[in-house]
Motif scaffolding. Structure first.
Motif, PDB file in Angstrom:
ATOM      1  N   ALA A 169      28.031  31.294   0.150  1.00 43.29           N
ATOM      2  CA  ALA A 169      26.586  31.522   0.188  1.00 43.29           C
ATOM      3  C   ALA A 169      25.873  30.398   0.925  1.00 43.29           C
ATOM      4  N   ALA A 170      26.318  29.158   0.690  1.00 45.74           N
ATOM      5  CA  ALA A 170      25.685  28.007   1.328  1.00 45.74           C
ATOM      6  C   ALA A 170      26.126  27.838   2.778  1.00 45.74           C
ATOM      7  N   SER A 171      27.382  28.137   3.058  1.00 44.66           N
ATOM      8  CA  SER A 171      27.920  27.873   4.391  1.00 44.66           C
ATOM      9  C   SER A 171      27.560  28.955   5.393  1.00 44.66           C
ATOM     10  N   TYR A 172      27.572  30.215   4.961  1.00 43.82           N
ATOM     11  CA  TYR A 172      27.416  31.328   5.880  1.00 43.82           C
ATOM     12  C   TYR A 172      26.192  32.195   5.592  1.00 43.82           C
ATOM     13  N   LEU A 173      26.104  32.618   4.337  1.00 45.55           N
ATOM     14  CA  LEU A 173      25.154  33.683   4.007  1.00 45.55           C
ATOM     15  C   LEU A 173      23.706  33.273   4.226  1.00 45.55           C
ATOM     16  N   PHE A 174      23.378  32.028   3.927  1.00 41.83           N
ATOM     17  CA  PHE A 174      21.986  31.595   3.985  1.00 41.83           C
ATOM     18  C   PHE A 174      21.379  31.850   5.353  1.00 41.83           C
TER      19      PHE A 174
END
Length: 620
Positions: A169-174
């Motif tokens: 979530a922090a690395s890609y999704l945001f």
């Protein structure tokens, strides 16, 4: 006042995430994820406080307690990081460590409860299994875990809350939440819809075909079935209804098209990022492998829409209702630059999805300034980061609880035991293991977002599929595919419910027709398991043959299902066409020959009957 606090927090959060994407996590990954969780939960709970300001005082107090608890617990981690990392295990935790760790567990559970009762209950069961699994008899039992060790693993290591789910979530999704927000602000969705109407609107069933293509084009960037329905459905569903398609069928078309967009490269929704993290397979390889199955899926929907439109006698839109393709392209061509750059960076430059997404966000803001129709003020630019961060916060509220399930599967050794149980029930046969996986996807996906449903399937089911001979890539794509399709499968069918609300139609009928329209697409997942060439695994000849046979089979299933293939089909012809299409699932000379014979025979017979009927009508 609260909304202003949320907006400031969201914009600051976005600025920090851009900094972290450019220069790496602040201090360590654990600190970075703690900051991510603190900002996400602050936005998440304060937003509910702002919306539900008329609620009883005790409910509002819970919101504030959750915010304070999150900030205190994550601050404790950041401040005491060096001591925690230097400790040798749970026995070295202080009383304060245990208290703050316990508070973090409770807040994550509360966030999960608000997003999904089913997932909350699953998380609670996972925690109880970790703590008291030693009391269970037989194969499900394990050695147990005390509360101190549970809090240590859950709140202070990468095996719990700060595990792969929150990391993805922090690395890609945001960044893709920001990109979706930017596209909404620049009206990219309206541009894609106008382009689709310009090219398909005048054809038979034109509005429905436009809906399919528009949902594919926009949905792969939005990365959410529900978000795609809410974005494109407000345009496409009323247009389909105006063209004569009943509301529940219009909602069903938009539902299945929006679902398929999550499987369409280059973005494929958050589940694909998680897949790359879990399997170690590069994201570009996953996107490339999904390309042909995704195209087949949309071929199946296009065939269903066309056959349905011909049966119902639906015409295209009047030319006066169709925008000029040249004018639409002239006004909005620049809006295609960000997705084109994103595709190039992901597939050819091999950049990480997070970094490529960040560049696409910044490019989308720059190119929006090129034309007056999309130009944004400074306040509107800030609102892109505001809305994007709020969307990411909602995802984090649920995905943080994935750590409880991950821990229950890994630290207790449950995963390999579940594989043994599944294989015992299916006798180790691939086809029955695949069928069981579909059933599990339908059950686990009820009411849950696709990423969460996929994670559960990857933990529970993927090892069994790999054991019976399915490759890692095919197994995870198969599970991801059916995690997506769970959104239109009754009795929950959350995606269909959203579409039905736009169409003002019965949600149950919309869900049933969504499932019905999806049946040709269901076959595709079995196709790429049995024909690896559809995942670009094979020679050029093998890939071409597999794609050709799969296309015929997919269209054949659609025709058999709707009783139409250019001509009306009798019951026996429908059965023969369906059987032939199913034979084409398994790539091979014998199965392809039998399948083609049945398909061509049934279609030829239908054509012959239709021509005789016309001839007899003329002579009569």
């Amino acid at each position: 006042m609260i909304q202003k606090v949320i907006s400031v927090t969201a914009v600051a959060f976005s600025a920090y995430m851009i900094y972290a994407t450019l220069f790496g996590p602040y201090r360590t990954t654990l600190v970075h994820l703690a900051i991510f969780l603190a900002a996400s939960f602050t936005i998440y709970f304060l937003e509910r406080e702002g919306r539900l300001i008329k609620d009883p005082l005790y409910l509002r107090a819970i919101n504030w307690l959750c915010v304070i608890g999150t900030l205190a617990a994550t601050a404790h981690i950041v401040i005491n990081l060096d001591r925690i990392l230097a400790s040798w295990g749970a026995s070295f935790l202080t009383t304060g460590d245990l208290v703050f760790g316990g508070v973090l567990v409770l807040v994550v559970l509360e966030a999960a409860r608000r997003e999904s009762i089913a997932f909350f209950l699953l998380s609670v069961i996972g925690i109880l299994y970790i703590l008291f699994g030693n009391l269970l008899p037989g194969v499900l039992g394990h050695s147990g875990m005390d509360l101190r060790r549970f809090i240590y693993l859950t709140a202070y290591t990468g095996e719990g809350i700060f595990g792969f789910g929150l990391n993805v979530a922090a690395s890609y999704l945001f960044m893709f939440m920001l990109l979706s927000s930017a596209m909404a602000r620049t009206k990219t969705g309206e541009f894609i819809m106008d382009m689709c109407n310009a090219y398909f609107g005048h054809r038979v069933g034109g509005p429905a075909k436009s809906a399919v293509v528009a949902s594919a084009g926009l949905g792969t960037m939005v990365g959410s079935s529900i978000g795609n329905v809410a974005t494109t459905g407000t345009f496409t569903i009323p247009l389909m209804q105006k063209n004569g398609l009943p509301g529940y069928k219009a909602g069903a078309v938009e539902t299945v098209a929006s679902e398929g967009s999550q499987f369409l490269p280059p973005i494929m929704g958050a589940g694909a990022f998680i897949m790359a993290e879990m399997t170690g397979i590069p994201y570009a390889s996953i996107a490339l492998a999904a390309l042909l199955p995704a195209l087949l899926y949309f071929v199946s929907i296009f065939a269903v829409v066309h056959f349905e439109a011909v049966k119902l006698g639906l015409k295209g839109l009047d030319r006066s209702e169709i925008p000029s393709a040249r004018q639409v392209l002239h006004d909005g061509w620049h809006l295609l630059i960000p997705p084109a750059i994103l595709f190039y960076l992901l597939m050819w430059e091999g950049l990480t999805p997070g970094y490529a997404g960040m560049i696409a966000v910044l490019v989308s803001i720059v190119v929006a300034m090129l034309r007056a129709s999309s130009r944004m003020s400074f306040g509107q630019i800030l609102s892109v980061f505001d809305r994007g961060a709020r969307s990411a916060a909602s995802v984090a509220a649920l995905i943080a609880a994935v750590g409880f399930i991950q821990q229950a599967m890994v630290t207790t050794g449950l995963a390999p035991r579940l594989t043994e149980i599944m294989l015992l029930g299916t006798g180790g046969e691939m086809i029955w293991t695949l069928v069981l996986a579909v059933i599990a996807a339908t059950i686990l996906g009820m009411g849950m977002p696709t990423p969460i449903a996929y994670v559960l399937l990857a933990l529970f089911v993927a090892p069994a599929l790999e054991t019976v001979g399915v490759s890692t890539l095919a197994a995870h794509l198969f599970l991801f595919y059916f995690a997506i399709k769970s959104g239109s499968t009754p009795p929950v069918a959350m995606v269909a419910i959203v579409a039905a609300s736009i169409a003002k139609a019965d949600w149950w009928k919309t869900g049933l027709w969504s499932f019905y329209y999806s049946l040709p697409g269901f076959i595709i997942a079995f196709m790429f398991v049995y024909s690896p060439a559809l995942l670009f695994q094979g020679t050029a000849v093998e890939i071409s043959m597999a794609m050709t046979m799969a296309t015929i089979g997919t269209v054949g299933i659609a025709g058999a299902m709707l009783g139409w293939c250019g001509w009306p089909l009798s019951i026996l012809e429908r059965l023969a066409l369906a059987a032939g299409s199913i034979f084409l699932i398994h790539s091979g000379l014998i199965t392809d020959a039998v399948g083609l014979a049945l398909v061509l025979g049934s279609v030829s017979l239908a054509r012959f009957r239709a021509s005789r009927s016309v001839a007899s009508g003329i002579s009569g």
